[in-house]
Design a protein around this motif. Structure first.
Motif, PDB file in Angstrom:
ATOM      1  N   MET A 104       0.849  -1.198   0.000  1.00  0.00           N
ATOM      2  CA  MET A 104       0.000   0.000   0.000  1.00  0.00           C
ATOM      3  C   MET A 104       0.880   1.241   0.000  1.00  0.00           C
ATOM      4  SD  MET A 104      -1.366  -0.189   3.913  1.00  0.00           S
ATOM      5  CE  MET A 104      -1.705  -1.922   3.761  1.00  0.00           C
ATOM      6  N   GLU A 105       0.277   2.364  -0.391  1.00  0.00           N
ATOM      7  CA  GLU A 105       1.019   3.623  -0.368  1.00  0.00           C
ATOM      8  C   GLU A 105       1.291   3.990   1.081  1.00  0.00           C
ATOM      9  OE1 GLU A 105      -1.852   5.973  -2.539  1.00  0.00           O
ATOM     10  OE2 GLU A 105      -0.519   5.963  -4.291  1.00  0.00           O
ATOM     11  N   ARG A 106       2.351   4.705   1.302  1.00  0.00           N
ATOM     12  CA  ARG A 106       2.751   5.066   2.669  1.00  0.00           C
ATOM     13  C   ARG A 106       1.679   5.906   3.364  1.00  0.00           C
ATOM     14  NH1 ARG A 106       7.684   5.184   5.709  1.00  0.00           N
ATOM     15  NH2 ARG A 106       6.960   5.731   7.772  1.00  0.00           N
ATOM     16  N   ASP A 107       1.058   6.862   2.628  1.00  0.00           N
ATOM     17  CA  ASP A 107      -0.003   7.682   3.226  1.00  0.00           C
ATOM     18  C   ASP A 107      -1.182   6.815   3.663  1.00  0.00           C
ATOM     19  OD1 ASP A 107       1.447  10.014   2.898  1.00  0.00           O
ATOM     20  OD2 ASP A 107       0.553  10.475   0.953  1.00  0.00           O
ATOM     21  N   GLU A 108      -1.520   5.842   2.847  1.00  0.00           N
ATOM     22  CA  GLU A 108      -2.615   4.921   3.170  1.00  0.00           C
ATOM     23  C   GLU A 108      -2.263   4.091   4.407  1.00  0.00           C
ATOM     24  OE1 GLU A 108      -5.005   1.286   0.923  1.00  0.00           O
ATOM     25  OE2 GLU A 108      -3.236   2.164  -0.007  1.00  0.00           O
ATOM     26  N   ALA A 109      -1.006   3.758   4.562  1.00  0.00           N
ATOM     27  CA  ALA A 109      -0.552   2.922   5.674  1.00  0.00           C
ATOM     28  C   ALA A 109      -0.659   3.638   7.023  1.00  0.00           C
ATOM     29  CB  ALA A 109       0.886   2.480   5.437  1.00  0.00           C
ATOM     30  N   LYS A 110      -0.648   4.970   6.997  1.00  0.00           N
ATOM     31  CA  LYS A 110      -0.724   5.736   8.252  1.00  0.00           C
ATOM     32  C   LYS A 110      -2.016   5.456   9.011  1.00  0.00           C
ATOM     33  CE  LYS A 110       2.088   9.608   6.728  1.00  0.00           C
ATOM     34  NZ  LYS A 110       2.098  11.034   6.343  1.00  0.00           N
ATOM     35  N   GLU A 111      -3.070   5.125   8.306  1.00  0.00           N
ATOM     36  CA  GLU A 111      -4.371   4.924   8.927  1.00  0.00           C
ATOM     37  C   GLU A 111      -4.683   3.449   9.178  1.00  0.00           C
ATOM     38  OE1 GLU A 111      -7.186   6.897   6.414  1.00  0.00           O
ATOM     39  OE2 GLU A 111      -6.002   8.738   6.387  1.00  0.00           O
ATOM     40  N   GLN A 112      -3.721   2.574   8.960  1.00  0.00           N
ATOM     41  CA  GLN A 112      -3.955   1.139   9.076  1.00  0.00           C
ATOM     42  C   GLN A 112      -3.459   0.596  10.406  1.00  0.00           C
ATOM     43  OE1 GLN A 112      -5.598  -0.696   6.738  1.00  0.00           O
ATOM     44  NE2 GLN A 112      -5.884   1.235   5.661  1.00  0.00           N
ATOM     45  N   LEU A 113      -4.091  -0.478  10.823  1.00  0.00           N
ATOM     46  CA  LEU A 113      -3.645  -1.244  11.970  1.00  0.00           C
ATOM     47  C   LEU A 113      -3.062  -2.532  11.408  1.00  0.00           C
ATOM     48  CD1 LEU A 113      -3.545  -1.789  15.029  1.00  0.00           C
ATOM     49  CD2 LEU A 113      -5.805  -2.819  14.798  1.00  0.00           C
ATOM     50  N   PHE A 114      -1.788  -2.790  11.658  1.00  0.00           N
ATOM     51  CA  PHE A 114      -1.126  -3.969  11.121  1.00  0.00           C
ATOM     52  C   PHE A 114      -1.130  -5.075  12.169  1.00  0.00           C
ATOM     53  CE2 PHE A 114       0.609  -0.419   8.750  1.00  0.00           C
ATOM     54  CZ  PHE A 114       0.463  -0.868   7.442  1.00  0.00           C
ATOM     55  N   THR A 115      -1.653  -6.223  11.775  1.00  0.00           N
ATOM     56  CA  THR A 115      -1.680  -7.374  12.662  1.00  0.00           C
ATOM     57  C   THR A 115      -0.875  -8.504  12.041  1.00  0.00           C
ATOM     58  OG1 THR A 115      -3.706  -8.210  11.634  1.00  0.00           O
ATOM     59  CG2 THR A 115      -3.964  -6.784  13.569  1.00  0.00           C
ATOM     60  N   ASN A 116      -0.584  -9.494  12.831  1.00  0.00           N
ATOM     61  CA  ASN A 116       0.146 -10.683  12.369  1.00  0.00           C
ATOM     62  C   ASN A 116       1.524 -10.352  11.797  1.00  0.00           C
ATOM     63  OD1 ASN A 116      -2.006 -12.286  13.151  1.00  0.00           O
ATOM     64  ND2 ASN A 116      -2.989 -12.079  11.159  1.00  0.00           N
ATOM     65  N   ILE A 117       2.162  -9.313  12.297  1.00  0.00           N
ATOM     66  CA  ILE A 117       3.546  -9.031  11.927  1.00  0.00           C
ATOM     67  C   ILE A 117       4.389  -9.247  13.181  1.00  0.00           C
ATOM     68  CG2 ILE A 117       2.975  -7.388  10.090  1.00  0.00           C
ATOM     69  CD1 ILE A 117       3.848  -5.151  12.048  1.00  0.00           C
ATOM     70  N   ASP A 118       5.642  -9.618  12.984  1.00  0.00           N
ATOM     71  CA  ASP A 118       6.500  -9.832  14.140  1.00  0.00           C
ATOM     72  C   ASP A 118       7.823  -9.088  14.017  1.00  0.00           C
ATOM     73  OD1 ASP A 118       7.465 -11.432  12.126  1.00  0.00           O
ATOM     74  OD2 ASP A 118       7.678 -13.227  13.358  1.00  0.00           O
ATOM     75  N   GLY A 119       7.834  -8.086  13.137  1.00  0.00           N
ATOM     76  CA  GLY A 119       9.010  -7.263  12.978  1.00  0.00           C
ATOM     77  C   GLY A 119       8.736  -6.136  12.000  1.00  0.00           C
ATOM     78  N   THR A 120       9.559  -5.111  12.045  1.00  0.00           N
ATOM     79  CA  THR A 120       9.415  -3.979  11.140  1.00  0.00           C
ATOM     80  C   THR A 120      10.777  -3.630  10.567  1.00  0.00           C
ATOM     81  OG1 THR A 120       7.594  -3.103  12.468  1.00  0.00           O
ATOM     82  CG2 THR A 120       8.620  -1.579  10.930  1.00  0.00           C
ATOM     83  N   ILE A 121      10.789  -3.379   9.260  1.00  0.00           N
ATOM     84  CA  ILE A 121      11.995  -2.958   8.563  1.00  0.00           C
ATOM     85  C   ILE A 121      11.723  -1.552   8.049  1.00  0.00           C
ATOM     86  CG2 ILE A 121      13.524  -3.372   6.598  1.00  0.00           C
ATOM     87  CD1 ILE A 121      12.662  -6.375   6.814  1.00  0.00           C
ATOM     88  N   VAL A 122      12.511  -0.582   8.468  1.00  0.00           N
ATOM     89  CA  VAL A 122      12.333   0.800   8.023  1.00  0.00           C
ATOM     90  C   VAL A 122      13.478   1.128   7.072  1.00  0.00           C
ATOM     91  CG1 VAL A 122      12.110   3.203   8.728  1.00  0.00           C
ATOM     92  CG2 VAL A 122      11.241   1.393  10.219  1.00  0.00           C
ATOM     93  N   LEU A 123      13.123   1.496   5.846  1.00  0.00           N
ATOM     94  CA  LEU A 123      14.140   1.861   4.842  1.00  0.00           C
ATOM     95  C   LEU A 123      14.066   3.347   4.551  1.00  0.00           C
ATOM     96  CD1 LEU A 123      13.755  -1.129   2.374  1.00  0.00           C
ATOM     97  CD2 LEU A 123      15.465  -0.820   4.139  1.00  0.00           C
TER      98      LEU A 123
END
Length: 123
Positions: A104-123
């Protein structure tokens, strides 16, 4: 009743070339190299590909390489499903099988709740 006639063709001798390495070893090496390369490439699911197209997300070859490297690193640390945050997009990736699940676009992601993830990679 029809009769079927068979014609006998004598076997022809096969001349094998002798090489210093057996043919099987060459095929094994080739397979291993191919397997290693495929293991280190990210695949894009049909769903993620549709989202990337619909949302006109542009990711350069260099960025894909960075994402792939970071997902491999995350997998080595036991992360199974990271969220990848980039300037222009957010991706959910299955590190276990090396597949981008959704995008998804980054702006769209700001309003999302992410589930079932166990890590985050920031580039």
């Amino acid at each position: 009743m029809h009769r079927i006639q068979f014609q006998h063709v004598p076997l022809q001798p096969i001349h094998l070339k002798h090489s210093s390495k057996p043919t099987i070893e060459k095929k094994t090496t080739s397979f291993i190299e191919h397997f290693e390369q495929a293991k280190n490439e990210l695949k894009i699911s049909k769903h993620a590909n549709e989202r990337i197209r619909e949302r006109n997300i542009q990711i350069s070859e260099e960025e894909w390489e960075k994402i792939t490297d970071k997902v491999i690193e995350a997998r080595s640390k036991g992360i199974k499903q990271p969220l990848v945050l980039m300037d222009q997009a957010a991706l959910i990736v299955s590190a276990k099988n090396g597949t981008v699940i959704t995008a998804m676009e980054r702006d769209e992601a700001k309003e999302q709740l992410f589930t079932n993830i166990d890590g985050t990679i920031v580039l």
